[in-house]
Design a protein around this motif. Structure first.
Motif, PDB file in Angstrom:
ATOM      1  N   GLU A  94       6.718   5.542 -11.096  1.00 50.27           N
ATOM      2  CA  GLU A  94       7.329   4.306 -10.589  1.00 50.27           C
ATOM      3  C   GLU A  94       8.458   3.849 -11.492  1.00 50.27           C
ATOM      4  OE1 GLU A  94       3.998   1.669 -10.145  1.00 50.27           O
ATOM      5  OE2 GLU A  94       3.136   3.025  -8.647  1.00 50.27           O
TER       6      GLU A  94
ATOM      7  N   ILE B 297      13.671   6.641  -2.926  1.00 51.88           N
ATOM      8  CA  ILE B 297      12.828   7.790  -2.603  1.00 51.88           C
ATOM      9  C   ILE B 297      11.434   7.677  -3.187  1.00 51.88           C
ATOM     10  CG2 ILE B 297      14.722   9.430  -2.274  1.00 51.88           C
ATOM     11  CD1 ILE B 297      14.236  10.392  -5.097  1.00 51.88           C
TER      12      ILE B 297
ATOM     13  N   GLU C 119       8.873   5.714  -2.461  1.00 52.27           N
ATOM     14  CA  GLU C 119       7.723   5.539  -1.586  1.00 52.27           C
ATOM     15  C   GLU C 119       7.276   6.847  -0.960  1.00 52.27           C
ATOM     16  OE1 GLU C 119       8.025   2.410   1.207  1.00 52.27           O
ATOM     17  OE2 GLU C 119       6.082   2.854   2.091  1.00 52.27           O
ATOM     18  N   ASP C 120       8.228   7.580  -0.381  1.00 49.98           N
ATOM     19  CA  ASP C 120       7.770   8.796   0.310  1.00 49.98           C
ATOM     20  C   ASP C 120       7.406   9.894  -0.682  1.00 49.98           C
ATOM     21  OD1 ASP C 120      10.751   8.884   0.067  1.00 49.98           O
ATOM     22  OD2 ASP C 120      10.389  10.951   0.692  1.00 49.98           O
ATOM     23  N   LEU C 121       8.095   9.908  -1.835  1.00 50.41           N
ATOM     24  CA  LEU C 121       7.745  10.919  -2.832  1.00 50.41           C
ATOM     25  C   LEU C 121       6.326  10.688  -3.339  1.00 50.41           C
ATOM     26  CD1 LEU C 121       8.366  13.223  -4.699  1.00 50.41           C
ATOM     27  CD2 LEU C 121       9.490  11.645  -6.243  1.00 50.41           C
ATOM     28  N   GLN C 122       6.036   9.422  -3.609  1.00 48.22           N
ATOM     29  CA  GLN C 122       4.703   9.093  -4.092  1.00 48.22           C
ATOM     30  C   GLN C 122       3.673   9.428  -3.012  1.00 48.22           C
ATOM     31  OE1 GLN C 122       4.325   5.011  -5.269  1.00 48.22           O
ATOM     32  NE2 GLN C 122       3.171   5.579  -7.102  1.00 48.22           N
ATOM     33  N   GLY C 123       4.035   9.117  -1.752  1.00 49.74           N
ATOM     34  CA  GLY C 123       3.152   9.431  -0.620  1.00 49.74           C
ATOM     35  C   GLY C 123       2.864  10.917  -0.560  1.00 49.74           C
ATOM     36  N   ASP C 124       3.925  11.718  -0.697  1.00 51.41           N
ATOM     37  CA  ASP C 124       3.756  13.171  -0.655  1.00 51.41           C
ATOM     38  C   ASP C 124       2.805  13.630  -1.765  1.00 51.41           C
ATOM     39  OD1 ASP C 124       5.496  13.207   1.391  1.00 51.41           O
ATOM     40  OD2 ASP C 124       7.208  13.969   0.240  1.00 51.41           O
ATOM     41  N   LEU C 125       3.029  13.073  -2.954  1.00 49.11           N
ATOM     42  CA  LEU C 125       2.191  13.482  -4.071  1.00 49.11           C
ATOM     43  C   LEU C 125       0.744  13.085  -3.841  1.00 49.11           C
ATOM     44  CD1 LEU C 125       4.517  12.727  -7.112  1.00 49.11           C
ATOM     45  CD2 LEU C 125       3.844  14.946  -6.215  1.00 49.11           C
ATOM     46  N   TYR C 126       0.534  11.894  -3.265  1.00 49.40           N
ATOM     47  CA  TYR C 126      -0.826  11.444  -2.952  1.00 49.40           C
ATOM     48  C   TYR C 126      -1.491  12.406  -1.979  1.00 49.40           C
ATOM     49  CZ  TYR C 126      -0.876   6.855  -5.193  1.00 49.40           C
ATOM     50  OH  TYR C 126      -0.901   5.845  -6.108  1.00 49.40           O
ATOM     51  N   GLU C 127      -0.686  12.797  -0.971  1.00 47.16           N
ATOM     52  CA  GLU C 127      -1.240  13.662   0.060  1.00 47.16           C
ATOM     53  C   GLU C 127      -1.699  14.979  -0.564  1.00 47.16           C
ATOM     54  OE1 GLU C 127       1.144  13.565   3.536  1.00 47.16           O
ATOM     55  OE2 GLU C 127       0.111  15.266   4.435  1.00 47.16           O
TER      56      GLU C 127
END
Lengths: 110, 875
Positions: free
Chosen positions: B18, B25, B27-35
């Motif tokens: 963060e 970028i 939000e979606d990068l973090q989302g991808d990593l979470y996924e």
């Protein structure tokens, strides 16, 4: 707009985005490439390629709806732009032309 | 998800992401990593998934994901700076009292800070002029007797130099030096006393003192060669070329000048007027079997220094290991002592640990840390003032902040504004601080002769840069909390209800700061008074002999018989004795003593037959020494009670007549002296003996009985000058000797006392500010109370109570803490010391209470006395 040349991996990514239609976001793209090419694909690589494609103007992106998965983070969906499509067409045409120049027996040897 | 935390990726990695990732970028990068993380948790397990997550986060730290440097934002800050500056100056000018309190407090404390910076940077600049000095080390010996604490020495043995040559690889060059070179230089009619060191040829390989004349390689190779500093050469030879000239040094040794070195600069950790070639020393001392043995002895380590320059890329630890092994092997010969060695870097010598037999003065790392700590406390106190007053005052600034925020200022910009203000104040304070610094500098240097010898505190241009950086740092730190606080204000709240005390949730923090400030102030005062009591105690301590009216005079190599005869004719001189040293002021002589296969170190003093009477020592058994001819061998000794216990020599009467071996001589015990303090009071009493050798006297002791001291002193001086016109009379009363031996207590007391006064004044200033502020803001409340019938007294107690509580808490903290600190740490190792009394503990506290009541009381009384009609009318 930067150079319009398309690297090999860029081409693969671009084609995958086109094929995935409205489901094209980074993780899905990553999975799809892995499935088709049967090679390990790093998320980081895909990400930077997507970033480059966007800079070159071949794709656009927008954030989707928030879901419960992914810690509540939204996905970024990619879409091939007109320029992207044109470049894909051009590349395909070039390949086709090269293919057409190859005598058939040459390939059967393989 | 029921157990959500278990499925979380590592927090620090998330935070890091963060922090660096661009917001577009993130939000979606973090989302991808979470996924990915969720998938990996299922397929590879929690631990592996977390690992992969961390790696991914680091992996994504790439140019395109990192936040861009916000030029636009910085540009606005830059443009706004002018505005900040202006508002700050206006606000400083408007609140004259607060600004003055802040500037004075900061200036006073910063002047100490400047002193500290000058002090530390000077100490660390020592010896930096030597070429390749980072590779130069001194071989320090560590001396351990049986199981006692090892003592570190700056000296080593002469043989160490050879041992290093034989068995320690990686040493590029080395120099061996021995103390005690020098004497009176005689040329024609001139007599000039010089002192210096014996040194080997390696001197100029290891050190880089500037050579003015002579061959650096060979100037110390030949016997009876002497190298002079330019200053000494001028004294002896005047303007004639000193090279290859000869002169007599000491009794009849003829020396040839083979080189001229520039006088060692001030920032060299040792100094000399002359160097004698080492071969001369060897020739003089390596004579006969005894001379040879002692010369090569591993425990002949009290006078010699070995400096080595290691070859580049040599591992110091490796050399230290070899030295340790060497020391252990060599020490096997000795029954009770172990002498090992280690290297000390040249650059660390001035700030290094306190070593015995040091070659020059060293400040000592501990002193530096203590002083730096004190300085920090004083600075903290002033910083707390700023923080407290600024937060208190921010009530009035809240509206300004609100408006700024409405107009579009970001949190960061508001923060910048208030930091700017703090920095401006601290830079103004710097100017005053510099003036105060210039004023206290000579006083600091004059505290003790030893400080003046080793420090100059010269102001170099680089120091100004340090000062400025220091002022900026002080401003930033002092302004940080208020700036944070103000920038966090909610716009709506700030505008709607600026007077609301709800804004001040930080009130508790302010109280904590005040308590810390006063705890420190009280601790300071208490420490100062404890140090002072300790000093008084040491001065009035019954040492076991009488020091009144005893004048100690250094013989300075004169024949004691001549001096004695000269003084004997003065009627005011009641008694004359001679001794090798002056006990009880810190220096000691040691010798090996053996009895019945047992051995120990005996502290000793060599005295004549009158000494014991003159000093009024109590002989509990046996007899005094008797007068002997100056050629007679040493045969008798007088021991103290402690030695009898140590060797089980029985009662004093039984011990008389027994034979002991001291310094390889068999001596008969002829007397037992009552135990007395031959060393400083922080040391205990161990084995001590009086020896009687006629050739080792260095002092004459005179017992005076005079009603006109100046006249007597003049007579003594005349008598001295007749015998020795060259050297000045060096005489000191015993009481003065003792006083200067304990001067460290005085220095410490003075420094701590001074700082105590500073912290107390600063804290009192802060308290005054707070009192003024409280009185101002509660003016209306006070008036209404008064109208409703409150008396002045009840109002005063109402307003004072809060502050008084803070002082009481501070006292409750400061007294036990300081007591424990002194009891457990500082005074713990000292054998004889004053107990810490109630008086020392409570005087400081009472002083602070008095100051506190005065400051607060004055303000509160003014508020309580004001006419309520006046305040209530203007609504």
């Amino acid at each position: 707009m930067k150079g319009t040349n398309l690297g090999e991996f860029e081409e693969v990514v671009l084609l995958t985005i086109a094929s995935l239609m409205s489901e094209a976001y980074s993780v899905a793209i990553c999975d799809e490439i892995e499935r088709i090419t049967e090679r390990q694909v790093k998320l980081g690589v895909v990400h930077s390629v997507l970033n480059r494609l966007e800079e070159k103007g071949f794709v656009t992106s927008q954030l989707g709806e928030a879901t419960k998965a992914r810690g509540g983070r939204r996905k970024r969906f990619f879409e091939v732009t007109h320029a992207g499509k044109a470049t894909l067409q051009k590349v395909k045409a070039q390949r086709d032309e090269l293919w057409s120049l190859i005598p058939e027996f040459n390939l059967k040897m393989i | 998800m029921s157990n959500k935390s278990a499925h979380q990726p590592p927090r620090w990695a998330d935070r890091f992401l963060e922090w660096y990732c661009r917001s577009e970028i993130l939000e979606d990068l973090q989302g991808d990593l979470y996924e990915h993380f969720e998938r990996n948790t299922i397929s590879k397990g929690k631990r592996k998934a977390r690992q992969i997550y961390c790696l991914d986060v680091l992996n994504f730290f790439r140019p395109y994901t990192i936040k861009k440097f916000k030029i636009v934002n910085n540009l606005t800050s830059f443009i706004m700076f002018k505005n900040y500056f202006k508002t700050s100056v206006r606000s400083i000018a408007r609140n004259k009292l607060f600004s003055a309190i802040n500037v004075i407090g900061l200036a006073v404390s910063m002047s100490i800070g400047l002193l500290m910076i000058a002090f530390i940077s000077e100490v660390f600049s020592f010896d930096k002029f030597h070429k390749d000095g980072d590779r130069v080390y001194r071989v320090n010996n560590i001396y351990q007797e049986q199981q006692e604490d090892p003592t570190p020495f700056a000296t080593t043995s002469i043989i160490m130099s050879d041992r290093i040559k034989e068995s320690i690889p990686g040493v590029e060059s080395q120099v061996l030096m021995t103390r005690g070179f020098g004497g009176d230089a005689k040329l024609d009619e001139k007599i000039i006393p010089i002192s210096g060191l014996w040194a080997t040829e390696g001197f100029n390989d290891v050190f880089s003192f500037e050579i003015l004349q002579g061959n650096p390689e060979t100037m110390l190779s030949e016997p009876n060669s002497i190298v002079l500093t330019d200053e000494t050469a001028k004294k002896i030879f005047g303007d004639t070329d000193p090279m290859n000239q000869t002169f007599i040094l000491g009794k009849e040794d003829l020396y040839t000048v083979t080189g001229i070195i520039k006088k060692p600069p001030f920032n060299s950790h040792f100094t000399f007027q002359a160097l004698g070639s080492y071969i001369t020393y060897t020739n003089q001392n390596r004579k006969g079997e005894r001379g040879e043995n002692w010369y090569n002895a591993w425990n002949n380590m009290w006078m010699n220094y070995v400096y080595v320059k290691l070859a580049p890329n040599t591992d110091v630890n490796d050399v230290n290991q070899r030295l340790l092994a060497l020391g252990e092997k060599e020490s096997e010969k000795y029954e009770h002592i172990t002498i090992t060695s280690e290297l000390q870097p040249l650059y660390g010598m001035m700030a290094g640990p306190d070593l015995s037999n040091n070659i020059g003065v060293s400040i000592g790392g501990a002193v530096i840390w203590v002083l730096a700590g004190f300085t920090l406390v004083v600075l903290l106190s002033a910083g707390f003032n700023y923080t407290n007053l600024s937060i208190a005052r921010s009530l009035k600034r809240a509206k300004e902040v609100g408006v700024r925020k409405v107009v579009g200022a970001t949190k960061r910009q508001v923060f910048n504004q208030f930091i700017t203000e703090a920095t401006i104040i601290s830079v103004i304070a710097l100017v005053f601080a510099y003036l105060i610094f210039m004023f206290i500098k000579p006083h600091f240097l004059g505290l003790d002769p030893s400080i003046e010898r080793s420090l100059q505190l010269e102001i170099t241009p680089i120091l100004f840069l340090y000062f400025f950086i220091f002022a900026l740092a002080v401003g930033l730190l002092a302004g940080f909390v208020p700036a944070m606080f103000l920038s966090k204000l909610k716009t709506v709240q700030a505008l709607k209800n600026a007077g609301s005390t709800k804004l001040f949730s930080k009130v508790n923090m302010r109280k904590v700061l005040i308590v810390i400030q006063f705890t420190l102030s009280m601790a300071f005062i208490i420490s100062a008074s404890i140090a002072y009591t300790q000093f008084k105690y040491a001065l009035n301590f019954d040492l076991g002999f009488k020091t009144e009216n005893v004048l100690n005079i250094e013989l300075q190599n004169n024949d004691w018989q001549k001096i004695e005869t000269a003084f004997a004719s003065i009627p005011e001189v009641q008694m004359i004795s001679k001794s090798a040293m002056i006990p009880s002021v810190g220096s000691t002589y040691l010798v090996d003593m053996k009895y019945n296969n047992d051995s120990t170190e005996l502290f000793y003093n060599t005295i004549d037959e009158n000494y014991i009477d003159l000093m009024d020592h109590e002989i509990i058994a046996g007899a005094h020494f008797t007068k002997k001819s100056s050629e007679s061998e040493e045969s008798e000794v007088i021991l103290n009670e402690e030695t009898l216990k140590r060797f089980n020599l029985g009662t004093p009467n039984e011990a008389i007549g027994k034979q002991v071996e001291i310094d390889e001589n068999n001596l008969t015990i002829i007397g037992v002296v009552r135990d007395f303090h031959y060393d400083k009071l922080d040391q205990g009493i161990k084995s001590f003996g009086f020896r009687n050798r006629s050739n080792s006297f260095y002092y004459v002791n005179l017992k005076l009985n005079s009603s006109d001291l100046p006249a007597t002193m003049a007579k003594i001086e005349n008598a001295w000058n007749e015998v020795d016109p060259v050297h000045k009379l060096q005489a000191q009363f015993y009481d003065e000797n003792i006083e200067s031996a304990y001067s460290e207590y005085v220095i410490m007391g003075t420094i701590v006392g001074f700082l105590a006064v500073l912290t107390v004044s600063i804290a009192a200033l802060g308290l005054l500010g707070m009192a003024v502020y409280t009185a101002e803001t509660r003016m209306k409340e006070i008036s209404i109370r008064k109208v409703l019938g409150a008396t002045e007294g009840s109002l005063v107690s109402l307003l004072t109570r809060g502050f008084m509580w803070l002082l009481v808490i501070s006292a409750a903290l400061a007294i036990p803490l300081t007591y424990l600190l002194f009891e457990q740490q500082i005074l713990n190792d000292i054998e004889n010391r004053a107990t810490i009394g109630v008086l020392e503990l409570f005087t400081g506290v009472l002083i602070i209470f008095a100051i506190g009541i005065l400051t607060i009381g004055s303000q509160v009384r003014r508020a309580a006395k004001a006419n309520p009609a006046q305040t209530l009318r203007s609504e």
